[in-house]
Design a protein around this motif. Sequence first.
Motif, PDB file in Angstrom:
ATOM      1  N   LEU A 298      25.971 -16.800  64.338  1.00  0.00           N
ATOM      2  CA  LEU A 298      25.565 -17.007  65.669  1.00  0.00           C
ATOM      3  C   LEU A 298      24.323 -16.861  65.797  1.00  0.00           C
ATOM      4  O   LEU A 298      23.431 -16.160  65.656  1.00  0.00           O
ATOM      5  CB  LEU A 298      26.383 -15.756  66.464  1.00  0.00           C
ATOM      6  CG  LEU A 298      27.672 -15.408  66.281  1.00  0.00           C
ATOM      7  CD1 LEU A 298      28.230 -14.135  66.741  1.00  0.00           C
ATOM      8  CD2 LEU A 298      28.543 -16.634  66.826  1.00  0.00           C
ATOM      9  N   ASN A 299      23.689 -18.208  66.269  1.00  0.00           N
ATOM     10  CA  ASN A 299      22.496 -18.393  66.001  1.00  0.00           C
ATOM     11  C   ASN A 299      21.539 -18.799  67.706  1.00  0.00           C
ATOM     12  O   ASN A 299      22.378 -18.945  68.578  1.00  0.00           O
ATOM     13  CB  ASN A 299      22.192 -19.617  65.286  1.00  0.00           C
ATOM     14  CG  ASN A 299      21.017 -20.338  65.063  1.00  0.00           C
ATOM     15  OD1 ASN A 299      19.821 -19.326  64.700  1.00  0.00           O
ATOM     16  ND2 ASN A 299      20.291 -21.364  65.124  1.00  0.00           N
ATOM     17  N   LYS A 300      20.507 -18.654  67.729  1.00  0.00           N
ATOM     18  CA  LYS A 300      19.657 -18.693  68.893  1.00  0.00           C
ATOM     19  C   LYS A 300      19.962 -17.405  69.599  1.00  0.00           C
ATOM     20  O   LYS A 300      19.953 -17.405  70.980  1.00  0.00           O
ATOM     21  CB  LYS A 300      19.978 -20.037  69.695  1.00  0.00           C
ATOM     22  CG  LYS A 300      19.826 -21.210  69.023  1.00  0.00           C
ATOM     23  CD  LYS A 300      19.488 -22.301  70.017  1.00  0.00           C
ATOM     24  CE  LYS A 300      19.637 -23.614  69.392  1.00  0.00           C
ATOM     25  NZ  LYS A 300      19.648 -25.076  70.093  1.00  0.00           N
ATOM     26  N   LEU A 301      19.918 -16.283  68.930  1.00  0.00           N
ATOM     27  CA  LEU A 301      20.152 -15.044  69.619  1.00  0.00           C
ATOM     28  C   LEU A 301      19.224 -14.754  70.620  1.00  0.00           C
ATOM     29  O   LEU A 301      19.296 -13.993  71.390  1.00  0.00           O
ATOM     30  CB  LEU A 301      20.490 -13.886  68.733  1.00  0.00           C
ATOM     31  CG  LEU A 301      22.030 -13.669  68.432  1.00  0.00           C
ATOM     32  CD1 LEU A 301      22.096 -12.324  67.722  1.00  0.00           C
ATOM     33  CD2 LEU A 301      22.984 -13.607  69.449  1.00  0.00           C
ATOM     34  N   ASP A 302      17.842 -15.131  70.074  1.00  0.00           N
ATOM     35  CA  ASP A 302      16.847 -14.832  71.070  1.00  0.00           C
ATOM     36  C   ASP A 302      16.726 -15.443  72.545  1.00  0.00           C
ATOM     37  O   ASP A 302      16.179 -14.914  73.335  1.00  0.00           O
ATOM     38  CB  ASP A 302      15.407 -15.485  70.314  1.00  0.00           C
ATOM     39  CG  ASP A 302      15.344 -17.183  70.180  1.00  0.00           C
ATOM     40  OD1 ASP A 302      14.854 -17.763  70.937  1.00  0.00           O
ATOM     41  OD2 ASP A 302      16.350 -17.403  69.087  1.00  0.00           O
ATOM     42  N   GLN A 303      17.830 -16.326  72.421  1.00  0.00           N
ATOM     43  CA  GLN A 303      18.092 -16.867  74.036  1.00  0.00           C
ATOM     44  C   GLN A 303      18.668 -15.884  74.885  1.00  0.00           C
ATOM     45  O   GLN A 303      18.648 -16.031  76.016  1.00  0.00           O
ATOM     46  CB  GLN A 303      18.955 -18.159  73.804  1.00  0.00           C
ATOM     47  CG  GLN A 303      18.315 -19.175  73.279  1.00  0.00           C
ATOM     48  CD  GLN A 303      17.232 -20.015  74.003  1.00  0.00           C
ATOM     49  OE1 GLN A 303      16.171 -19.167  74.439  1.00  0.00           O
ATOM     50  NE2 GLN A 303      17.542 -21.195  74.269  1.00  0.00           N
ATOM     51  N   ILE A 304      19.209 -14.996  74.362  1.00  0.00           N
ATOM     52  CA  ILE A 304      20.132 -13.999  75.007  1.00  0.00           C
ATOM     53  C   ILE A 304      19.189 -12.612  75.154  1.00  0.00           C
ATOM     54  O   ILE A 304      18.706 -12.096  74.190  1.00  0.00           O
ATOM     55  CB  ILE A 304      21.406 -13.836  74.403  1.00  0.00           C
ATOM     56  CG1 ILE A 304      21.954 -15.093  74.352  1.00  0.00           C
ATOM     57  CG2 ILE A 304      22.186 -12.772  75.283  1.00  0.00           C
ATOM     58  CD1 ILE A 304      23.365 -15.231  74.390  1.00  0.00           C
ATOM     59  N   GLU A 305      19.269 -12.065  76.279  1.00  0.00           N
ATOM     60  CA  GLU A 305      18.693 -10.624  76.415  1.00  0.00           C
ATOM     61  C   GLU A 305      19.146  -9.761  75.429  1.00  0.00           C
ATOM     62  O   GLU A 305      20.528  -9.791  75.270  1.00  0.00           O
ATOM     63  CB  GLU A 305      19.023 -10.235  77.948  1.00  0.00           C
ATOM     64  CG  GLU A 305      17.548 -10.296  78.604  1.00  0.00           C
ATOM     65  CD  GLU A 305      17.654  -9.703  80.168  1.00  0.00           C
ATOM     66  OE1 GLU A 305      17.620  -8.612  80.116  1.00  0.00           O
ATOM     67  OE2 GLU A 305      18.145 -10.831  80.869  1.00  0.00           O
TER      68      GLU A 305
ATOM     69  N   GLN B 285      24.052 -20.173  72.974  1.00  0.00           N
ATOM     70  CA  GLN B 285      23.647 -20.465  74.508  1.00  0.00           C
ATOM     71  C   GLN B 285      23.225 -21.877  74.570  1.00  0.00           C
ATOM     72  O   GLN B 285      22.168 -22.049  74.815  1.00  0.00           O
ATOM     73  CB  GLN B 285      22.649 -19.650  74.906  1.00  0.00           C
ATOM     74  CG  GLN B 285      22.059 -19.719  76.328  1.00  0.00           C
ATOM     75  CD  GLN B 285      23.005 -18.613  77.096  1.00  0.00           C
ATOM     76  OE1 GLN B 285      24.036 -18.704  77.182  1.00  0.00           O
ATOM     77  NE2 GLN B 285      22.282 -17.796  77.834  1.00  0.00           N
ATOM     78  N   PRO B 286      24.075 -22.816  74.357  1.00  0.00           N
ATOM     79  CA  PRO B 286      23.786 -24.147  74.438  1.00  0.00           C
ATOM     80  C   PRO B 286      22.964 -24.793  75.673  1.00  0.00           C
ATOM     81  O   PRO B 286      23.557 -24.491  76.587  1.00  0.00           O
ATOM     82  CB  PRO B 286      25.038 -24.973  74.085  1.00  0.00           C
ATOM     83  CG  PRO B 286      26.131 -24.026  73.977  1.00  0.00           C
ATOM     84  CD  PRO B 286      25.641 -22.597  73.987  1.00  0.00           C
ATOM     85  N   ILE B 287      22.261 -25.541  75.409  1.00  0.00           N
ATOM     86  CA  ILE B 287      21.180 -26.064  76.496  1.00  0.00           C
ATOM     87  C   ILE B 287      22.326 -26.846  77.366  1.00  0.00           C
ATOM     88  O   ILE B 287      21.642 -26.855  78.684  1.00  0.00           O
ATOM     89  CB  ILE B 287      20.232 -26.912  75.734  1.00  0.00           C
ATOM     90  CG1 ILE B 287      18.929 -26.807  76.768  1.00  0.00           C
ATOM     91  CG2 ILE B 287      20.412 -28.029  75.383  1.00  0.00           C
ATOM     92  CD1 ILE B 287      17.538 -27.360  76.204  1.00  0.00           C
TER      93      ILE B 287
END
Length: 400
Positions: A282-289, A248-250
């Motif tokens: 697949l990183n920054k999964l915490d960004q996705i519900e 989920q790139p900023i």
Amino acid sequence: MRFVDEAVITVEAGDGGNGVASFRREKFVPFGGPDGGDGGRGGSVYIQADDDTGTLVDYRYTRKFRAERGKNGAGANCTGRGGEDVVLKVPVGTTIVDVDSGDIIGDLVEDGQRVLVAGGGDGGLGNTHFKSSTNRSPRKFTTGIKGEFREIRLELKVLADVGLLGMPNAGKSTFIRAVSAAKPKVADYPFTTMVPNLGVVDADRHRSFVMADIPGLIEGAAEGAGLGIRFLKHLARTRILLHIVDVQPIDGSDPVHNAKAIIGELKKFSPTLAQLPVVLVLNKLDQIEEASREEWCKHILDELEWTGPVFRTSGLLLEGTKEVVYYLMDQIEQQRELEAEDPEYARQVKAFREQLEAETREQTIAAKEAYRAMRKAQREAGQGDDFDDDDDEVEVIYVR
Ligand SMILES: Nc1nc2c(ncn2[C@@H]2O[C@H](COP(=O)(O)OP(=O)(O)OP(=O)(O)O)[C@@H](O)[C@H]2O)c(=O)[nH]1
Ligand SMILES: [Mg+2]
């Protein structure tokens, strides 16, 4: 400290000292024979790998190295003292190339490993050597031989088992912080990392491997966009690439597009490098519900037509990172074992690495030339700055 991974220096060994013509002068010995000693050998120049040296920066300041000349011989058969050798310390992972011939003089991959780059000249012969039955008082002697001179290029490639690959901001440095003691800077802007960083990753007490964090790549890197591809060569000595994708790139960019761009740049830089096994993260999964995570991951994988190994992580929250570490450790151990047990496999790996080295060297030199030409054109057009491209200042954090 500055991180420099290339330098060109000249090395000159010491000349041999001259031999000497001298005759014995002793009381009550009317016709003393020849007693001229030989000249000493000139000092040689060696290059030695050293674990405590992390960069080639010193060779940007001092570029000429000379070893001492041998002393001349003296009477009473005294041989001249040899010149002192010079030993230049370089980081482990440095390759030494002869600039004139392009030949590789040595590749230093272990602490303490040393190679001779310029041999000291032999000392000349004193007149004692020229005594014969017909000439009992020779005046002949020879002068010392000149020491070798060479222009050499030092090329540093970090030595790591796993290389991180990904867009700026994907979370590469956060990842290496999560799994090792390395503490590279992390920030929410692109190109935070300007130089390679190494971290030792401990899978458990007795099993570890080295991971390299390199600056991010962007689309068009092969043409010089961003920091270009000058750091990609640091992946050439790894076994496995860990491709970190921000789900989920900023900046609102599409993860699928980003991942494809990275693979494309890698292939453009070196088709051989692109053949290394790639593990997708697949990183920054915490960004996705949580509810839509799996669906989103599946979408990315489908679009990429990804069939290789894949992990889902949050480097920030240390979620899923241990699994990646165990997987990588197993793969590396399997490769190490195969190499030790199967000579045919070891031979193939060696051939592959040699091709990779050659390809990355060529690409890096070509990229540098293209970059210089671009900068020159810019300056001539009155654009750009007067910044010396060889002296770009960057900070290094080198943890091993
Ligand atoms: N939410 C969340 N943020 C993360 C995660 N990993 C990294 N970040 C954030 O993303 C930003 C970039 O992280 P870095 O680790 O510096 O990214 P990088 O890939 O090393 O970036 P460059 O060095 O610029 O190439 C920082 O603000 C991090 O805090 C993650 O798993 N979850
Ligand atoms: Mg970084």
